[in-house]
Scaffold this active site. Structure first.
Site, PDB file in Angstrom:
ATOM      1  N   GLU A  95     -15.389   6.575 -72.937  1.00 16.12           N
ATOM      2  CA  GLU A  95     -14.876   7.754 -72.253  1.00 16.12           C
ATOM      3  C   GLU A  95     -15.773   8.956 -72.510  1.00 16.12           C
ATOM      4  O   GLU A  95     -16.376   9.087 -73.587  1.00 16.12           O
ATOM      5  CB  GLU A  95     -13.449   8.062 -72.738  1.00 16.12           C
ATOM      6  N   CYS A 108     -18.546  16.230 -73.051  1.00 15.92           N
ATOM      7  CA  CYS A 108     -18.470  15.550 -74.339  1.00 15.92           C
ATOM      8  C   CYS A 108     -18.755  14.077 -74.102  1.00 15.92           C
ATOM      9  O   CYS A 108     -17.998  13.401 -73.392  1.00 15.92           O
ATOM     10  CB  CYS A 108     -17.074  15.755 -74.929  1.00 15.92           C
ATOM     11  N   CYS A 115     -15.940   3.028 -83.019  1.00 20.40           N
ATOM     12  CA  CYS A 115     -16.577   3.763 -84.119  1.00 20.40           C
ATOM     13  C   CYS A 115     -16.375   3.012 -85.425  1.00 20.40           C
ATOM     14  O   CYS A 115     -15.326   2.405 -85.651  1.00 20.40           O
ATOM     15  CB  CYS A 115     -15.979   5.169 -84.220  1.00 20.40           C
ATOM     16  N   CYS A 119     -12.030   7.205 -89.528  1.00 22.98           N
ATOM     17  CA  CYS A 119     -11.333   8.393 -90.039  1.00 22.98           C
ATOM     18  C   CYS A 119      -9.846   8.277 -89.721  1.00 22.98           C
ATOM     19  O   CYS A 119      -9.469   7.857 -88.617  1.00 22.98           O
ATOM     20  CB  CYS A 119     -11.910   9.659 -89.415  1.00 22.98           C
ATOM     21  N   CYS A 122      -8.374   9.891 -86.330  1.00 24.23           N
ATOM     22  CA  CYS A 122      -9.101   9.730 -85.069  1.00 24.23           C
ATOM     23  C   CYS A 122      -8.748   8.411 -84.390  1.00 24.23           C
ATOM     24  O   CYS A 122      -8.893   7.339 -84.984  1.00 24.23           O
ATOM     25  CB  CYS A 122     -10.605   9.800 -85.316  1.00 24.23           C
ATOM     26  N   GLU A 161     -20.016   7.509 -83.834  1.00 26.21           N
ATOM     27  CA  GLU A 161     -20.786   8.355 -84.744  1.00 26.21           C
ATOM     28  C   GLU A 161     -22.238   8.331 -84.265  1.00 26.21           C
ATOM     29  O   GLU A 161     -22.936   7.323 -84.406  1.00 26.21           O
ATOM     30  CB  GLU A 161     -20.669   7.829 -86.172  1.00 26.21           C
ATOM     31  N   SER A 192     -22.490  16.067 -83.182  1.00 27.49           N
ATOM     32  CA  SER A 192     -21.460  16.089 -84.218  1.00 27.49           C
ATOM     33  C   SER A 192     -21.553  14.830 -85.067  1.00 27.49           C
ATOM     34  O   SER A 192     -21.672  13.716 -84.542  1.00 27.49           O
ATOM     35  CB  SER A 192     -20.072  16.181 -83.573  1.00 27.49           C
ATOM     36  N   SER A 214     -18.628  17.251 -89.318  1.00 28.36           N
ATOM     37  CA  SER A 214     -17.193  16.997 -89.402  1.00 28.36           C
ATOM     38  C   SER A 214     -16.784  17.020 -90.874  1.00 28.36           C
ATOM     39  O   SER A 214     -16.859  16.003 -91.568  1.00 28.36           O
ATOM     40  CB  SER A 214     -16.853  15.650 -88.765  1.00 28.36           C
ATOM     41  N   LEU A 215     -16.374  18.186 -91.333  1.00 28.80           N
ATOM     42  CA  LEU A 215     -16.058  18.365 -92.747  1.00 28.80           C
ATOM     43  C   LEU A 215     -14.576  18.096 -93.007  1.00 28.80           C
ATOM     44  O   LEU A 215     -14.217  17.246 -93.807  1.00 28.80           O
ATOM     45  CB  LEU A 215     -16.448  19.785 -93.174  1.00 28.80           C
ATOM     46  N   HIS A 290      -4.253  16.524 -83.060  1.00 23.55           N
ATOM     47  CA  HIS A 290      -3.478  15.886 -82.003  1.00 23.55           C
ATOM     48  C   HIS A 290      -2.983  14.539 -82.525  1.00 23.55           C
ATOM     49  O   HIS A 290      -3.788  13.665 -82.849  1.00 23.55           O
ATOM     50  CB  HIS A 290      -4.340  15.702 -80.750  1.00 23.55           C
ATOM     51  N   CYS A 333      -9.593  16.437 -78.783  1.00 27.49           N
ATOM     52  CA  CYS A 333     -10.315  15.972 -79.965  1.00 27.49           C
ATOM     53  C   CYS A 333      -9.545  14.892 -80.703  1.00 27.49           C
ATOM     54  O   CYS A 333      -8.359  15.050 -81.004  1.00 27.49           O
ATOM     55  CB  CYS A 333     -10.572  17.147 -80.917  1.00 27.49           C
TER      56      CYS A 333
END
Length: 343
Positions: A95, A108, A115, A119, A122, A161, A192, A214-215, A290, A333
């Site tokens: 996507e 984006c 991935c 995380c 996500c 990533e 990112s 991405s902290l 989200h 996001c």
């Protein structure tokens, strides 16, 4: 990754296109012609490359295809955001998200199918890793959307990533920023990453595009619980690396900070974050969380996010709250997750 029997021209650099035409016995200058058709005129077939001889087009057609493919589905949000579903071979899909905002239009884009980072917050990471995208499949997301002419910015912030697919990502960036390609300024591109150090070094040395780290959580031991990459690439080592570069001029660095209630939203957390990034000329993007299925994390409230921003500003750190876009079509996001066509 091979998406068909014929090789794809889309995604090849000028040097690679020169090798292609020379191998076919065509003049070297044909490579520049092909690049122009691919990236500036955005053709979908070799037969449209009319300034190349008929024989040359036949030779190209025998072994190659352009590699352009339209999105299989388009979903439109009530706020103007558009989500595209692109086929990438073997019944797999990625996507990308088009976000119009006044005179600015950002796309984006994805760099992987799924991935590997997993995380906790996500949706993409929850689906697992299904493969890397070629530079051609990355560029196809840009060239094949209806709003291409309006684009002002590109962010490698979609599925995957980017620095786990460094070579293909950098190849796509070369095409976007080169005069033979799209001719964009690197300032219009942001990558990112969670902080994959080998890829990050290569990225920082290879181009001057903007960087977003991405902290999310300012305590390494807690960050490791929610972001497994912390164990292999500690955020302290990532910050040590980026501090070796100048962020006051040609490129910018920002830190992504998705905020979760009771996890990283206190004023003490803000103070730790400020201490962690002290000395880096940067921006902090506070991102509303989200919710995704089967994850117990909950969003921080708007008042808390505003107070967090004010606390950072007292420490002379620029911070903004990112406006949520496309949530009604699962385009916000952390929500990108499709690996097969939607029902």
């Amino acid at each position: 990754m091979n998406y068909g029997q014929k090789q794809e021209l889309l995604g090849l650099t000028l040097a690679q296109l020169q090798s292609v035409v020379l191998d076919l016995g065509l003049p070297k200058f044909t490579a520049s012609q092909v690049a122009g058709w691919l990236y500036q005129k955005r053709v979908t077939t070799i037969d449209e490359m009319t300034n190349i001889s008929k024989k040359g087009r036949e030779l190209l057609n025998n072994a190659y295809t352009v590699g352009r493919e339209s999105p299989s589905e388009v979903h439109r949000s009530s706020d103007g955001t558009v989500k595209y579903l692109f086929p990438v071979g073997d019944e797999k899909y990625v996507e990308s998200v088009y976000i119009p905002d006044g005179e600015r239009a950002t796309l984006c884009i994805s760099s992987q199918i799924g991935c590997q980072m997993n995380c906790e917050f996500c949706a993409t990471g929850k689906q697992g890793y299904k493969g890397n995208l070629t530079s051609g499949r990355i560029l196809n997301q840009i060239l094949s959307i209806e709003g291409f002419e309006n684009l002002t910015n590109i962010v490698y912030m979609g599925m995957g990533e980017p620095l786990n697919n460094t070579d293909e990502v950098l190849k796509s960036i070369e095409v976007i920023t080169s005069t033979y390609g799209l001719g964009w300024s690197p300032k219009r591109i942001t990558l990112s990453t969670v902080g994959i150090i080998p890829g990050l070094k290569k990225f920082l040395e290879s181009c001057t595009c903007n960087l977003a780290i991405s902290l999310h959580i300012p305590y390494p031991e807690v960050r490791a619980r929610y972001m497994p990459a912390e164990k292999a690439y500690p955020i302290l080592d990532v910050l040590s690396l980026v501090k070796q570069y100048d962020w006051s001029g040609q490129r910018r660095i920002s830190f992504e900070y998705t905020m979760f209630k009771g996890v990283n939203d206190s004023m003490t957390d803000a103070d730790h974050l400020a201490k962690l990034i002290k000395g880096i000329e940067c921006r902090v993007n506070i991102i509303p969380y989200h919710k995704i299925p089967d994850v117990s994390l909950t969003p921080a409230d708007a008042k808390t996010m505003q107070e967090f921003v004010k606390r950072l500003e007292k420490e002379h750190i620029t911070a903004t709250i990112r406006r949520s876009r496309g949530q009604d079509i699962e385009a916000a996001c952390g929500m990108l997750s499709k690996i097969k066509a939607l029902p």
